[in-house]
Design an enzyme around this catalytic site. Structure first.
Site, PDB file in Angstrom:
ATOM      1  CG  HIS A 239      -1.893   0.950   1.449  1.00 35.93           C
ATOM      2  ND1 HIS A 239      -1.629   2.230   1.867  1.00 35.93           N
ATOM      3  CD2 HIS A 239      -3.234   0.878   1.274  1.00 35.93           C
ATOM      4  CE1 HIS A 239      -2.774   2.902   1.950  1.00 35.93           C
ATOM      5  NE2 HIS A 239      -3.763   2.103   1.586  1.00 35.93           N
TER       6      HIS A 239
ATOM      7  CG  ASP B 186       0.449  -2.672   6.146  1.00 41.03           C
ATOM      8  OD1 ASP B 186      -0.538  -2.851   6.878  1.00 41.03           O
ATOM      9  OD2 ASP B 186       0.426  -1.952   5.133  1.00 41.03           O
TER      10      ASP B 186
ATOM     11  CD  GLN C 189      -7.091  -4.723   4.030  1.00 43.58           C
ATOM     12  OE1 GLN C 189      -8.135  -5.347   4.244  1.00 43.58           O
ATOM     13  NE2 GLN C 189      -7.091  -3.449   3.674  1.00 43.58           N
TER      14      GLN C 189
ATOM     15  CE  LYS D  82      -7.337  -0.206   6.010  1.00 44.16           C
ATOM     16  NZ  LYS D  82      -8.119   0.272   4.886  1.00 44.16           N
TER      17      LYS D  82
ATOM     18  CB  CYS E 280      -3.679   3.241  -1.528  1.00 44.47           C
ATOM     19  SG  CYS E 280      -4.931   4.457  -1.183  1.00 44.47           S
TER      20      CYS E 280
HETATM   21  N1  PMP Z   1      -1.778  -0.834   4.505  1.00 43.88           N
HETATM   22  C1  PMP Z   1      -2.749  -1.557   3.949  1.00 43.88           C
HETATM   23  C2  PMP Z   1      -2.423  -2.918   3.406  1.00 43.88           C
HETATM   24  C3  PMP Z   1      -4.044  -1.052   3.879  1.00 43.88           C
HETATM   25  O1  PMP Z   1      -5.014  -1.775   3.333  1.00 43.88           O
HETATM   26  C4  PMP Z   1      -4.316   0.221   4.424  1.00 43.88           C
HETATM   27  C5  PMP Z   1      -5.699   0.830   4.335  1.00 43.88           C
HETATM   28  N2  PMP Z   1      -6.268   0.730   3.069  1.00 43.88           N
HETATM   29  C6  PMP Z   1      -3.274   0.930   5.023  1.00 43.88           C
HETATM   30  C7  PMP Z   1      -2.026   0.380   5.043  1.00 43.88           C
HETATM   31  C8  PMP Z   1      -3.543   2.255   5.705  1.00 43.88           C
HETATM   32  O2  PMP Z   1      -4.233   1.980   6.883  1.00 43.88           O
HETATM   33  P1  PMP Z   1      -4.935   3.105   7.792  1.00 43.88           P
HETATM   34  O3  PMP Z   1      -6.203   3.480   7.081  1.00 43.88           O
HETATM   35  O4  PMP Z   1      -5.175   2.416   9.106  1.00 43.88           O
HETATM   36  O5  PMP Z   1      -3.983   4.237   7.904  1.00 43.88           O
END
Ligand code: PMP
Length: 404
Positions: A119, A197, A200, A223, A361
């Site tokens: 991401h 990270d 998910q 999430k 993203c």
């Molecule tokens: N990493 C991944 C794999 C994500 O899916 C997301 C959110 N789409 C993020 C980072 C960012 O997370 P947050 O919204 O908690 O800042």
């Protein structure tokens, strides 16, 4: 007031007021999940009954707020099997957590290794340090099914021992699951430090810090059925002394005069300013809710649903996938030949189907695949086959309009 439930929603959706108030088929869970009533109630209860700041005043409502906030730390510690509460730090979310660790700790590492499925939150913070591909930033390749290339990873580790490895557990864009246990194990062999990270992860899987032996594990509340603007970092105890506070100020300090300040110990030294108190309290309710259902059930439901989704999508003409569903969960990404994904999203929205189209993203992997983006369906355990049938019906209708 007597509760009125929509008769046609499944037993899990009944726990989520959103589904009682809306006919939307919600398939955008990788972006954010819905919140169960117990989480929403805990927010209302805090604001209506004991709204006060934490770690400061000593009147009874302030004490209650502090107790409930700190109780979440204990619940999360047990939930992920951390060793002690010092290892759990609350943040705004995964984005803030990665920025925190990148700027306060990992900047000392010569090389950062990421995967091809990251991401932007796990790419841009490294660019902000002036790193570029092959100049302080290395990217592990993937195969045609977007599987992580373990051999390439080992080559990179050999060439760059003592690196900082920062890798997503589950790709938000394609649902691919990285075998983080093997990744961490291999990285440690080459004296690397590993951050996962896990934005998910908690909505789908049980995770165990002792089993993974991970160094940093960053989590997202919104999430995971909890409120927005809330996340957490697990920092393995041995690293706490080397991680600098990313922000400082109120609530982090032990002693201040005009010449200098000394900070408290973890976790307080890392939580500067008034925190997202109500979000943290809601997070504990979300975690308890997950436990009340159980990951075994969640995984079974999601696996069945994911396979059904794939089977039904495959029946549609001219569908293009970018990966198989082996070692994948949650998100399924696709396109249709000669159809612009944005047009699908506009038509689906008119038919009450909520999903996301675009680059999710994750522009670098989209560029690698030579596409602008995908149509992404992302599931949670409260979705059901009925949702998928409605999605397929809507997709057929949208395709028939767009192909005219
Ligand atoms: N990493 C991944 C794999 C994500 O899916 C997301 C959110 N789409 C993020 C980072 C960012 O997370 P947050 O919204 O908690 O800042």
């Amino acid at each position: 007031m007597k509760k009125t439930y929509k008769k046609d929603i499944n037993m899990f959706k009944k726990d989520f007021p959103y589904f009682q108030n809306s006919n939307t088929i919600y398939l955008d869970n990788a972006a954010s999940t819905q919140k169960p009533k117990c989480v929403i109630d805990s927010q209302v209860e805090y604001y209506e009954k004991y709204c006060a700041n934490i770690h400061r005043s000593s009147f009874s409502h302030a004490n209650k707020a502090t107790k409930n906030y700190e109780n979440t730390r204990k619940i999360l510690k047990n939930f992920i099997n951390a060793r002690c509460i010092e290892e759990i730090i609350f943040t705004k979310g995964v984005t803030e957590s990665i920025n925190f660790i990148a700027s306060s700790y990992a900047k000392e590492f010569k090389t950062v290794i990421i995967s091809s499925l990251e991401h932007h939150s796990n790419i841009v913070p490294w660019h902000m340090q002036g790193r570029e591909l092959n100049r302080g930033l290395e990217v592990v390749s993937c195969d045609d099914n977007l599987n992580f290339n373990m051999q390439h990873f080992e080559e990179l580790l050999k060439q760059n021992p003592k690196s900082f490895v920062s890798i997503t557990h589950i790709s938000n864009a394609f649902g691919k699951i990285h075998d983080i246990k093997s990744i961490i194990h291999l990285a440690h062999k080459y004296k690397a430090v590993v951050m996962i990270d896990a934005a998910q992860s908690l909505a789908h899987f049980k995770v165990d810090m002792q089993e993974l032996e991970v160094d940093f594990f960053v989590m997202s509340g919104h999430k995971t059925f909890a409120p927005t603007g809330l996340g957490a970092i697990y920092i393995k105890k041995e690293h706490l002394k080397n991680v600098q506070a990313y922000q400082t100020g109120g609530a982090t300090i032990h002693e201040v005069d005009y010449n200098s300040s000394t900070l408290l110990n973890s976790p307080y030294k890392f939580e500067a300013g008034t925190q997202n108190i109500v979000g943290v309290i809601g997070f504990s309710k979300a975690l308890e809710y997950i436990l009340s259902i159980g990951y075994e059930k969640i995984e079974t439901i999601e696996n069945d649903l994911y396979i059904y989704l794939d089977e039904e999508l495959r029946k549609l003409d001219d569908i293009i996938f970018y990966n198989d569903i082996n070692k994948a969960i949650g998100s399924r990404s696709f396109n249709f030949k000669n159809i612009f994904h944005d047009d699908i999203a506009i038509l689906l929205d008119k038919m009450n189907i909520a999903l996301r189209v675009g680059h999710h993203c994750a522009q670098p992997i989209m560029k690698h695949l030579n596409i602008k983006g995908t149509i992404r369906v992302s599931l949670a355990f409260y979705n059901d086959k009925n949702d998928i049938d409605k999605l397929i019906k809507a997709l057929k209708k949208a395709l028939s309009i767009l192909k005219k």
